[in-house]
Design an enzyme around this catalytic site. Structure first.
Site, mmCIF file in Angstrom:
data_model
loop_
_atom_site.group_PDB
_atom_site.id
_atom_site.type_symbol
_atom_site.label_atom_id
_atom_site.label_comp_id
_atom_site.label_asym_id
_atom_site.label_seq_id
_atom_site.Cartn_x
_atom_site.Cartn_y
_atom_site.Cartn_z
ATOM 1 N N GLU A 231 0.833 -1.206 0.000
ATOM 2 C CA GLU A 231 0.000 0.000 0.000
ATOM 3 C C GLU A 231 0.867 1.254 0.000
ATOM 4 O OE1 GLU A 231 -3.974 -0.569 2.386
ATOM 5 O OE2 GLU A 231 -2.290 -1.317 3.585
ATOM 6 N N TYR B 26 -13.946 27.126 -1.366
ATOM 7 C CA TYR B 26 -14.005 25.690 -1.660
ATOM 8 C C TYR B 26 -12.762 25.206 -2.392
ATOM 9 C CZ TYR B 26 -18.780 27.502 -1.376
ATOM 10 O OH TYR B 26 -19.898 28.191 -1.021
ATOM 11 N N GLU C 97 -8.212 6.265 9.990
ATOM 12 C CA GLU C 97 -8.642 7.037 11.155
ATOM 13 C C GLU C 97 -7.670 8.191 11.408
ATOM 14 O OE1 GLU C 97 -10.212 2.831 11.851
ATOM 15 O OE2 GLU C 97 -8.461 3.742 10.919
ATOM 16 N N LYS D 121 -11.806 4.522 1.364
ATOM 17 C CA LYS D 121 -10.672 3.725 0.873
ATOM 18 C C LYS D 121 -11.250 2.563 0.057
ATOM 19 C CE LYS D 121 -6.433 1.475 2.470
ATOM 20 N NZ LYS D 121 -5.620 1.114 3.644
#
Length: 129
Positions: free
Chosen positions: A31, A63, A83, A108
């Site tokens: 990853e 934005y 998290e 994810k």
């Protein structure tokens, strides 16, 4: 933009959904080596009355700047957990924008899970200290 009284969270919400970038987050070596897409949704809890009255960008969240800041966190320093990524994004938004609170959802969709699934998300809500 004036902040609401302490302990009062405005009921107005500005949402920016689908901010996507490749990040190198995860607990597995592949990853971190290969990266994968992460998508973030942001909900800003703020009082929009000043912006509505003035019709001036200076009285609300920009934005474009918000999206660029979130993208910078996604593509920034790798973390093991989404998290942690969500917490970093929330902290960045609260530091950079005059909002009472922020809700952050990190998606994810390519998580290394061996069974069919469509998405993994972590959603957090944080208020100004």
């Amino acid at each position: 933009m004036p902040m609401p009284a302490a302990g009062t969270v405005p009921r107005d919400i500005i949402t920016l959904a689908g901010i996507t970038a490749v990040g190198y987050h995860g607990v597995f070596d592949h990853e971190r080596a290969n990266g994968q897409p992460f998508t973030v949704d942001i909900a800003l809890h703020t009082d929009t009355r000043a912006a509505a009255a003035s019709d001036d960008l200076a009285d609300t969240a920009n934005y474009g700047e918000l999206a660029e800041g979130v993208q910078a966190v996604i593509t920034g320093e790798p973390v093991n957990l989404i998290e942690t990524l969500a917490e970093r994004i929330a902290g960045s938004v609260l530091a950079d924008f005059p909002v009472a609170a922020v809700e952050v959802t990190v998606h994810k969709p390519k998580a290394p899970i061996e069974v069919p699934f469509s998405d993994v998300t972590v959603r957090i809500y944080r208020e100004q200290p």
